[in-house]
Write a protein that holds these residues in place. Sequence first.
Motif, mmCIF file in Angstrom:
data_model
loop_
_atom_site.group_PDB
_atom_site.id
_atom_site.type_symbol
_atom_site.label_atom_id
_atom_site.label_comp_id
_atom_site.label_asym_id
_atom_site.label_seq_id
_atom_site.Cartn_x
_atom_site.Cartn_y
_atom_site.Cartn_z
ATOM 1 N N ILE A 1 10.063 -2.450 10.439
ATOM 2 C CA ILE A 1 9.534 -2.213 9.097
ATOM 3 C C ILE A 1 10.157 -0.957 8.517
ATOM 4 O O ILE A 1 10.669 -0.092 9.239
ATOM 5 N N ILE B 1 8.947 1.781 5.480
ATOM 6 C CA ILE B 1 7.854 2.157 4.569
ATOM 7 C C ILE B 1 8.486 2.629 3.259
ATOM 8 O O ILE B 1 9.343 3.511 3.246
ATOM 9 N N CYS C 1 1.568 0.940 11.405
ATOM 10 C CA CYS C 1 2.997 1.144 11.121
ATOM 11 C C CYS C 1 3.666 1.837 12.301
ATOM 12 O O CYS C 1 4.766 1.453 12.726
ATOM 13 N N LEU D 1 1.649 3.915 1.666
ATOM 14 C CA LEU D 1 1.785 2.768 2.571
ATOM 15 C C LEU D 1 1.408 1.423 1.956
ATOM 16 O O LEU D 1 1.109 0.477 2.672
ATOM 17 N N GLN E 1 -1.604 3.670 9.020
ATOM 18 C CA GLN E 1 -0.648 4.598 9.647
ATOM 19 C C GLN E 1 -0.442 4.237 11.121
ATOM 20 O O GLN E 1 0.685 4.198 11.606
ATOM 21 N N ILE F 1 5.790 -2.080 1.831
ATOM 22 C CA ILE F 1 6.545 -2.015 3.078
ATOM 23 C C ILE F 1 7.589 -3.119 3.061
ATOM 24 O O ILE F 1 7.340 -4.215 2.574
#
Length: 197
Positions: free
Chosen positions: A29, A31, A13, A36, A10, A39
């Motif tokens: 990116i 998601i 990201c 997760l 997390q 991606i």
Amino acid sequence: MSNIAFNRLQRECKEVVTNSEISETGIMIEILNENLTEIKGHIRGPPDTPYAGGMFDLDIKIPDQYPFSPPSVKFATKIWHPNVSSQTGVICLDILKDQWAASLTLRTVLLSIQALMCTAEPKDPQDAVVAKQYMDKPQATAEYWTLKFAKGTLPVNADYQARVDKLKDMGVREEEAISVLSCNNWDLNRATVYIFS
């Protein structure tokens, strides 16, 4: 995936999404699922390379053992690069294999792939056909593929386009025509024999 791994992912990201320095380099990116593990990466082709102006998509799969195992990353956008399979998009990059360390992050992976686009290693290829051609004339085919598959902005190579159009007139799909011509060093006769024999 453990809670510790999930929390770390997390943070990683969030770092890629919110860091302005990263977004300026053209890395983003998306998601695809809430745990997760899937991606979509986006990398803008670096300036002063045959990939300039193109937007390349990557499929990223995060394993359950992350961060102790590397993510699986491959190009979803077709790219002509000696360290990437022109057929499958698989990337030959040491940090995605035996040089992976738990201290590496998603950001590191994406920046490393973008750096690979700047400095190809044709002597350690993933795709031998691409590597051989890359050493002879590195730019032309890569630029054409960037234009056609990654929505690049460089002017079209009229000679290559005419050869693709000839094969299309014979009923060959454009993507197949580009691929076969590229693998046959843009020799229309050899490509035609290859397709129709």
